[in-house]
Design a protein around this motif. Structure first.
Motif, short mmCIF file in Angstrom:
data_model
loop_
_atom_site.label_atom_id
_atom_site.label_comp_id
_atom_site.label_asym_id
_atom_site.label_seq_id
_atom_site.Cartn_x
_atom_site.Cartn_y
_atom_site.Cartn_z
N UNK A 119 0.96 -1.25 0.02
CA UNK A 119 -0.04 0.11 -0.06
C UNK A 119 0.89 1.27 -0.05
N UNK A 120 0.66 2.20 -0.81
CA UNK A 120 1.27 3.52 -0.87
C UNK A 120 0.28 4.65 -0.83
N UNK A 121 0.00 5.16 0.24
CA UNK A 121 -1.41 5.92 0.30
C UNK A 121 -0.98 7.45 0.97
N UNK A 122 -1.99 8.21 0.76
CA UNK A 122 -1.89 9.51 1.43
C UNK A 122 -1.05 10.42 0.58
N UNK A 149 -1.83 -1.20 -3.80
CA UNK A 149 -2.77 -0.33 -3.67
C UNK A 149 -2.06 1.17 -3.53
N UNK A 150 -2.44 2.08 -4.38
CA UNK A 150 -1.94 3.58 -4.40
C UNK A 150 -3.06 4.38 -4.16
N UNK A 204 -6.19 3.83 -6.68
CA UNK A 204 -5.96 2.52 -7.81
C UNK A 204 -5.37 1.32 -7.10
N UNK A 205 -6.01 0.18 -7.56
CA UNK A 205 -5.62 -1.12 -7.27
C UNK A 205 -4.97 -1.88 -8.58
N UNK A 206 -3.76 -2.42 -8.14
CA UNK A 206 -3.04 -3.13 -9.27
C UNK A 206 -2.83 -4.68 -8.94
N UNK A 207 -3.12 -5.58 -10.02
CA UNK A 207 -3.01 -6.86 -9.55
C UNK A 207 -1.60 -7.65 -10.61
#
Length: 212
Positions: A119-122, A149-150, A204-207
């Motif tokens: 996760x890379x948020x904020x 998840x970013x 954005x969520x990447x798989x």
């Protein structure tokens, strides 16, 4: 850059105590679903050792601690030594085990696919110089097995409709292209209004399509 962030954390400017709601939703949808006060149901199929997650740019550690609360083997990295100290205090306060470390801004010292998700948020990505974003994205994809998840700040507008000079970089960056080794599977916009400033954030969520 790390010294500037040390000062900001020391002054209490970046200390946030609660995890983002969007991250709670991400965990419940893709990683582990909370079905009771102390009961969780795994959504992500994990190896026998359990699920391992990284909070990249962990700040005060609020997302990292939440991962530990969900029974996830939690890691948090930040460029600021002061942020890591505060994160450790946060984890200690909630009596949660989290593996925190200072990031040198270049290389993440983890093996390939070490984490089930990252996760890379904020608005962390907004604070990284544009010239370094491509390498950061490559590193995050290298160490992540399944999901990334970013969240990314698209714009900030004050009550007069103006975009103030807020020190946030590259609103026009194409995040999807940065994470081109993974497949975009979810995308949404949400807004936060605080102190007369409305922030538009893209999640954005990447798989990792190689997992399929």
């Amino acid at each position: 850059m790390s010294k500037n962030w040390d000062i900001r954390f020391e002054n209490g400017e970046c200390i946030l105590f609660y995890p983002q709601e969007v991250f709670v939703k991400f965990l419940n949808r893709f990683i582990k679903k909370r079905i009771g006060f102390y009961k969780f149901e795994s959504v992500l199929a994990a190896q026998s050792g359990g699920i391992r997650g990284l909070d990249f740019g962990c700040g005060s550690g609020r997302q990292s601690v939440l991962m530990a609360e969900f029974g996830i083997e939690a890691y948090g990295v930040d460029i600021s030594q002061r942020a890591i100290e505060i994160s450790e205090q946060m984890a200690s306060y909630f009596d949660k085990k989290v593996n925190f470390s200072v990031y040198d801004g270049k290389n993440l010292e983890f093996p390939d696919e070490f984490f089930d998700f990252t996760a890379c948020l904020g608005g962390v990505l907004n604070c990284i110089p544009k010239s370094e974003l491509e390498n950061i994205a490559k590193e995050l994809q290298r160490i992540t097995k399944t999901y990334i998840c970013v969240s990314y700040i698209q714009e900030k507008i004050d009550k007069n409709g103006d975009t103030p000079n807020i020190g946030i970089e590259h609103f026009d960056c194409d995040i999807e292209k940065l994470f081109n080794k993974f497949k975009l599977i979810d995308k949404s916009l949400f807004q936060i209004t605080e102190n007369g400033l409305t922030t538009t954030i893209e999640l954005l969520v990447f798989e990792n399509f190689l997992e399929k």
